[in-house]
Design a protein around this motif. Sequence first.
Motif, PDB file in Angstrom:
ATOM      1  N   GLY A  15      -0.898  -3.258   3.903  1.00 46.90           N
ATOM      2  CA  GLY A  15      -1.259  -3.101   2.761  1.00 46.90           C
ATOM      3  C   GLY A  15      -0.530  -2.756   2.119  1.00 46.90           C
ATOM      4  O   GLY A  15      -0.145  -2.742   1.071  1.00 46.90           O
ATOM      5  N   MET A  16       0.074  -1.323   2.266  1.00 49.95           N
ATOM      6  CA  MET A  16       0.712  -1.237   1.387  1.00 49.95           C
ATOM      7  C   MET A  16       2.248  -1.985   1.039  1.00 49.95           C
ATOM      8  O   MET A  16       3.277  -2.026  -0.067  1.00 49.95           O
ATOM      9  CB  MET A  16       1.393  -0.152   1.608  1.00 49.95           C
ATOM     10  CG  MET A  16       0.076   0.901   1.443  1.00 49.95           C
ATOM     11  SD  MET A  16       0.594   3.141   1.136  1.00 49.95           S
ATOM     12  CE  MET A  16      -0.644   3.578   1.223  1.00 49.95           C
ATOM     13  N   THR A  17       3.005  -2.562   2.231  1.00 49.44           N
ATOM     14  CA  THR A  17       4.143  -3.122   2.395  1.00 49.44           C
ATOM     15  C   THR A  17       4.091  -3.945   1.573  1.00 49.44           C
ATOM     16  O   THR A  17       4.643  -4.650   0.454  1.00 49.44           O
ATOM     17  CB  THR A  17       4.534  -3.651   3.705  1.00 49.44           C
ATOM     18  OG1 THR A  17       4.752  -2.762   4.343  1.00 49.44           O
ATOM     19  CG2 THR A  17       5.601  -4.634   3.577  1.00 49.44           C
ATOM     20  N   ALA A  18       2.699  -5.253   1.341  1.00 53.36           N
ATOM     21  CA  ALA A  18       2.419  -6.189   0.475  1.00 53.36           C
ATOM     22  C   ALA A  18       2.147  -5.812  -1.091  1.00 53.36           C
ATOM     23  O   ALA A  18       3.081  -6.115  -1.702  1.00 53.36           O
ATOM     24  CB  ALA A  18       1.061  -6.552   1.019  1.00 53.36           C
ATOM     25  N   PHE A  19       1.773  -4.723  -1.737  1.00 55.94           N
ATOM     26  CA  PHE A  19       1.728  -4.419  -2.785  1.00 55.94           C
ATOM     27  C   PHE A  19       3.605  -4.208  -3.486  1.00 55.94           C
ATOM     28  O   PHE A  19       3.468  -4.657  -4.492  1.00 55.94           O
ATOM     29  CB  PHE A  19       0.768  -3.248  -2.534  1.00 55.94           C
ATOM     30  CG  PHE A  19       0.759  -2.047  -3.895  1.00 55.94           C
ATOM     31  CD1 PHE A  19      -0.091  -2.799  -5.792  1.00 55.94           C
ATOM     32  CD2 PHE A  19       2.720  -1.437  -4.231  1.00 55.94           C
ATOM     33  CE1 PHE A  19       0.681  -2.424  -6.708  1.00 55.94           C
ATOM     34  CE2 PHE A  19       2.240  -1.221  -5.545  1.00 55.94           C
ATOM     35  CZ  PHE A  19       1.469  -1.410  -7.219  1.00 55.94           C
ATOM     36  N   LYS A  55       4.838  -7.627  -4.046  1.00 54.10           N
ATOM     37  CA  LYS A  55       4.362  -8.391  -4.953  1.00 54.10           C
ATOM     38  C   LYS A  55       3.402  -9.930  -3.663  1.00 54.10           C
ATOM     39  O   LYS A  55       4.059 -10.629  -4.710  1.00 54.10           O
ATOM     40  CB  LYS A  55       5.482  -9.075  -5.824  1.00 54.10           C
ATOM     41  CG  LYS A  55       5.297  -7.243  -6.831  1.00 54.10           C
ATOM     42  CD  LYS A  55       6.163  -7.477  -8.133  1.00 54.10           C
ATOM     43  CE  LYS A  55       7.175  -6.475  -8.232  1.00 54.10           C
ATOM     44  NZ  LYS A  55       5.868  -5.310  -9.447  1.00 54.10           N
ATOM     45  N   ARG A  56       2.683  -9.363  -2.671  1.00 51.82           N
ATOM     46  CA  ARG A  56       2.462 -10.361  -2.604  1.00 51.82           C
ATOM     47  C   ARG A  56       0.936  -9.439  -1.411  1.00 51.82           C
ATOM     48  O   ARG A  56       0.743  -8.820  -1.373  1.00 51.82           O
ATOM     49  CB  ARG A  56       3.019 -10.944  -1.158  1.00 51.82           C
ATOM     50  CG  ARG A  56       3.310  -9.921   0.049  1.00 51.82           C
ATOM     51  CD  ARG A  56       4.296 -10.792   1.489  1.00 51.82           C
ATOM     52  NE  ARG A  56       4.965  -9.661   2.231  1.00 51.82           N
ATOM     53  CZ  ARG A  56       3.602  -8.755   3.200  1.00 51.82           C
ATOM     54  NH1 ARG A  56       2.499  -9.702   3.384  1.00 51.82           N
ATOM     55  NH2 ARG A  56       3.580  -8.160   4.120  1.00 51.82           N
ATOM     56  N   PRO A  57       0.500 -10.822  -1.201  1.00 48.83           N
ATOM     57  CA  PRO A  57      -0.932 -11.135  -0.841  1.00 48.83           C
ATOM     58  C   PRO A  57      -0.393 -10.172   0.768  1.00 48.83           C
ATOM     59  O   PRO A  57      -0.234 -11.053   1.385  1.00 48.83           O
ATOM     60  CB  PRO A  57      -2.148 -11.793  -0.252  1.00 48.83           C
ATOM     61  CG  PRO A  57      -0.999 -12.883  -1.480  1.00 48.83           C
ATOM     62  CD  PRO A  57       0.164 -12.549  -2.172  1.00 48.83           C
ATOM     63  N   ALA A  58      -1.770  -9.067   0.947  1.00 49.30           N
ATOM     64  CA  ALA A  58      -1.644  -8.422   1.932  1.00 49.30           C
ATOM     65  C   ALA A  58      -2.508  -9.752   3.124  1.00 49.30           C
ATOM     66  O   ALA A  58      -3.026 -10.763   3.594  1.00 49.30           O
ATOM     67  CB  ALA A  58      -2.444  -6.887   1.834  1.00 49.30           C
ATOM     68  N   LYS A  59      -2.267  -9.598   4.377  1.00 46.83           N
ATOM     69  CA  LYS A  59      -2.559 -10.488   5.421  1.00 46.83           C
ATOM     70  C   LYS A  59      -2.625  -9.504   6.920  1.00 46.83           C
ATOM     71  O   LYS A  59      -2.073  -8.658   7.622  1.00 46.83           O
ATOM     72  CB  LYS A  59      -1.612 -10.966   5.838  1.00 46.83           C
ATOM     73  CG  LYS A  59      -1.808 -12.951   5.649  1.00 46.83           C
ATOM     74  CD  LYS A  59      -0.636 -13.887   6.255  1.00 46.83           C
ATOM     75  CE  LYS A  59      -1.562 -14.378   7.405  1.00 46.83           C
ATOM     76  NZ  LYS A  59      -1.849 -15.575   7.718  1.00 46.83           N
ATOM     77  N   PHE A  60      -3.848  -9.262   6.885  1.00 46.57           N
ATOM     78  CA  PHE A  60      -4.237  -8.543   7.794  1.00 46.57           C
ATOM     79  C   PHE A  60      -5.132  -8.681   9.101  1.00 46.57           C
ATOM     80  O   PHE A  60      -5.431  -9.857   9.044  1.00 46.57           O
ATOM     81  CB  PHE A  60      -5.857  -7.296   7.294  1.00 46.57           C
ATOM     82  CG  PHE A  60      -5.745  -6.404   5.481  1.00 46.57           C
ATOM     83  CD1 PHE A  60      -4.867  -5.690   6.233  1.00 46.57           C
ATOM     84  CD2 PHE A  60      -6.348  -7.082   4.863  1.00 46.57           C
ATOM     85  CE1 PHE A  60      -4.540  -4.226   4.333  1.00 46.57           C
ATOM     86  CE2 PHE A  60      -5.886  -6.285   3.439  1.00 46.57           C
ATOM     87  CZ  PHE A  60      -5.185  -4.792   3.733  1.00 46.57           C
ATOM     88  N   ASN A  61      -4.964  -7.911   9.999  1.00 42.07           N
ATOM     89  CA  ASN A  61      -5.045  -8.807  11.186  1.00 42.07           C
ATOM     90  C   ASN A  61      -5.955  -7.236  12.623  1.00 42.07           C
ATOM     91  O   ASN A  61      -6.378  -7.300  13.568  1.00 42.07           O
ATOM     92  CB  ASN A  61      -4.078  -9.220  12.231  1.00 42.07           C
ATOM     93  CG  ASN A  61      -3.497  -7.640  12.905  1.00 42.07           C
ATOM     94  OD1 ASN A  61      -3.631  -6.548  12.865  1.00 42.07           O
ATOM     95  ND2 ASN A  61      -1.986  -8.035  13.076  1.00 42.07           N
TER      96      ASN A  61
END
Length: 261
Positions: A246-250, A253-259
Amino acid sequence: ATNFEFIKTELAGEKKNVAVITLNRPKALNALCNGLMKELSTSLDQYENDNSIAAIVITGSEKAFAAGADIKEMQPNTYSKCIMGNFLNDWTRVAKCQKPIIAAVNGYALGGGCELAMMCDIIYAGDKAKFGQPEIALGTIPGAGGTQRLTRVVGKSKAMEMCLTGNMISAAEAEKTGLVSKVVPADQLVAEAVKLGEKIGTHSQLIVQLCKEAVNTAYETTLQEGLKFERRTFHATFSTEDRKEGMTAFVEKRPAKFNNN
Ligand code: CO8
């Protein structure tokens, strides 16, 4: 899929990740008989164990979410039978679900129906919804949260007024007191609730469960204990891959991919 007598179930949303449970006992205004509550529990067991389900919506018909516990079924009950049979013990299943549950209330939510809605995490109401605790008129009192959850939500004066008079409140009044978080036109209610479930479903289910547990803790304990629980749970999110993602995606500047790890 299981065949139910008193409820209908379907998967909704673009990703079919929102389960919709429709109480379906129209002749009795969805009065909550034992059979209905058992089926509701069974379907929640199924969805809770299904990782593809992000949120659950419980709804009724346009006329009634649920007009209460089944009075005809309760009528012959005795004190002894209530104790020996642990009457209402099944009822806590909804409140114990780890996944978010949204109540979509059209029409009557009375007695056990209002209590069932309050066991859910979020209540959306159709504009003609009516909430009430009419047990007093039957010579009994609420038995599944009507004197407890309702009081914590709407405050003592309003809860006392509702429980002692049995009078219903409108959807608008329910929104004003914080019992429901949104009122929408009746025919859009389920779609709006599904949209809400889908929005929740865009996040990490793992973190959503932790967050739900933290909010619920606010109702269970003192502020100090609750804040401590929140802080520790917040710290715990730093051990998850989803927090990192979540924080890396922010930052990237890309959507997060949660698993959900
Ligand atoms: N239980 C059993 N049957 C019901 C219930 C109920 N709670 N509510 C409605 N019905 C039945 C009616 O008996 C009627 O059946 P029939 O056609 O066979 O006579 C049918 O549903 C349609 O109802 P009405 O004809 O009364 O419909 P109206 O539109 O005239 O009135 C009302 C709608 C105002 C909602 C009215 O039905 C009513 O007042 N219902 C009872 C509401 C009530 O008192 N609820 C509280 C029940 S007690 C309770 O919930 C205790 C909670 C304890 C914790 C939870 C335990 C399970």
